[in-house]
Design a protein around this motif. Structure first.
Motif, short mmCIF file in Angstrom:
data_model
loop_
_atom_site.label_atom_id
_atom_site.label_comp_id
_atom_site.label_asym_id
_atom_site.label_seq_id
_atom_site.Cartn_x
_atom_site.Cartn_y
_atom_site.Cartn_z
N ARG A 138 -6.92 0.80 -11.85
CA ARG A 138 -7.81 0.52 -10.73
C ARG A 138 -7.61 -0.92 -10.24
O ARG A 138 -7.53 -1.86 -11.00
CB ARG A 138 -9.27 0.72 -11.16
N GLU A 139 -7.47 -1.04 -8.94
CA GLU A 139 -7.29 -2.33 -8.27
C GLU A 139 -6.19 -3.17 -8.93
O GLU A 139 -6.35 -4.36 -9.18
CB GLU A 139 -8.62 -3.10 -8.19
N SER A 140 -5.07 -2.50 -9.21
CA SER A 140 -3.96 -3.18 -9.89
C SER A 140 -2.65 -3.15 -9.11
O SER A 140 -1.65 -3.70 -9.58
CB SER A 140 -3.75 -2.55 -11.27
N LYS A 164 -5.32 -3.91 -5.26
CA LYS A 164 -5.94 -5.19 -5.61
C LYS A 164 -6.34 -5.94 -4.33
O LYS A 164 -5.87 -5.61 -3.23
CB LYS A 164 -4.98 -6.05 -6.43
N LEU A 165 -7.20 -6.92 -4.48
CA LEU A 165 -7.59 -7.74 -3.33
C LEU A 165 -6.35 -8.39 -2.73
O LEU A 165 -5.46 -8.86 -3.45
CB LEU A 165 -8.59 -8.82 -3.75
N LYS A 217 -6.77 -4.81 1.85
CA LYS A 217 -7.94 -4.77 0.95
C LYS A 217 -8.56 -6.18 0.92
O LYS A 217 -7.91 -7.14 0.52
CB LYS A 217 -7.47 -4.36 -0.45
N SER A 220 -13.66 -5.64 -3.18
CA SER A 220 -13.54 -4.64 -4.23
C SER A 220 -14.18 -3.33 -3.78
O SER A 220 -15.21 -3.33 -3.09
CB SER A 220 -14.22 -5.12 -5.51
N THR A 221 -13.58 -2.22 -4.17
CA THR A 221 -14.14 -0.90 -3.87
C THR A 221 -15.35 -0.64 -4.75
O THR A 221 -15.27 -0.84 -5.97
CB THR A 221 -13.07 0.18 -4.12
#
Length: 238
Positions: A138-140, A164-165, A217, A220-221
């Motif tokens: 996740r977010e990676s 990711k951001l 992005k 964060s989601t």
């Protein structure tokens, strides 16, 4: 294959210059795609020129508008490897993860990657809704890319949780994507994204119109997304 050389000429016009080894990888890719397609449904497109333009060239077109280099990328619904494997051939330093819900397609992709001798490629058999909840994924990713998977508001829910951001979601679409973009604005914002740009162009040989959509992005989601398997398709964020 003359078609492979024609692909090379077209890519050169966009400052992408393939080596002989890379061109051979495309030729091998074509052969394996056609061979395996006899025993499993990978593509309805088998004519050499159409494969070269509609699969290989089309898959590489995001690189005309976005820099692919030394990034970690996930292909959501990788299927027969489009668009990520042609991009990986052109940009070998991409760190690639191929995600697909059908194990037989993963089997093909594993054989393809081994035969092409591509490095830094991982495979995940599963659904994006479930895999995006894994803490190590996740977010990676710097990039989540997809082609012909779902409408944009659904795709945003499947893709943005992986990014990711400051990363990007890249969606390859056909013609007339404006309606999808408008419908997806709420989902994109809710899931932490911001619409950046759409690029519209025609494929060579009058093989159709294409749209590439880029979403960045910025937040964060929310942890509740993606929802459980099947829900994004049945109940898209409106």
């Amino acid at each position: 294959m003359d078609m492979i050389e024609k692909l090379n000429e077209r890519l050169r016009s966009y400052q992408i210059d393939c080596t002989d080894s890379q061109l051979q990888q495309f030729a091998t890719y074509y052969d394996l795609l056609i061979d395996w397609n006899k025993k499993m449904n990978l593509t309805a497109i088998t004519d050499p020129e159409e494969v070269i333009v509609k699969h290989f060239f089309d898959s590489i077109t995001p690189a005309f508008f976005y820099p692919f280099s030394q990034q970690r990328m996930i292909d959501i619904g990788a299927g027969a490897g489009f668009p990520s494997i042609p991009l990986k051939i052109c940009f070998p330093d991409l760190k690639l993860t191929l995600l697909d819900s059908l194990n037989k397609r993963i089997t093909f992709l594993q054989h393809l990657i081994e035969t092409l001798n591509l490095k830094n490629v991982d495979f995940i058999h599963g659904r994006a809704e479930e895999i995006a909840r894994k803490s190590d994924l996740r977010e990676s990713f710097d990039i989540a890319i997809s082609r012909a998977v779902a409408k944009l508001n659904v795709l945003a829910e499947l893709s943005l949780p992986f990014i990711k951001l400051k990363g990007s979601m890249i969606a390859l679409k056909g013609a007339r994507a404006n309606e999808e973009i408008a419908e997806a604005q709420k989902a994109i914002q809710l899931l932490g994204g911001v619409f950046v740009k759409e690029h519209n162009f025609d494929l060579p040989e009058h093989f159709g119109e294409r749209t590439i959509i880029i979403i960045n992005k910025t937040k964060s989601t929310p942890i509740k997304y993606p929802r459980k398997s099947g829900t994004p398709n049945r109940e898209p964020i409106q």
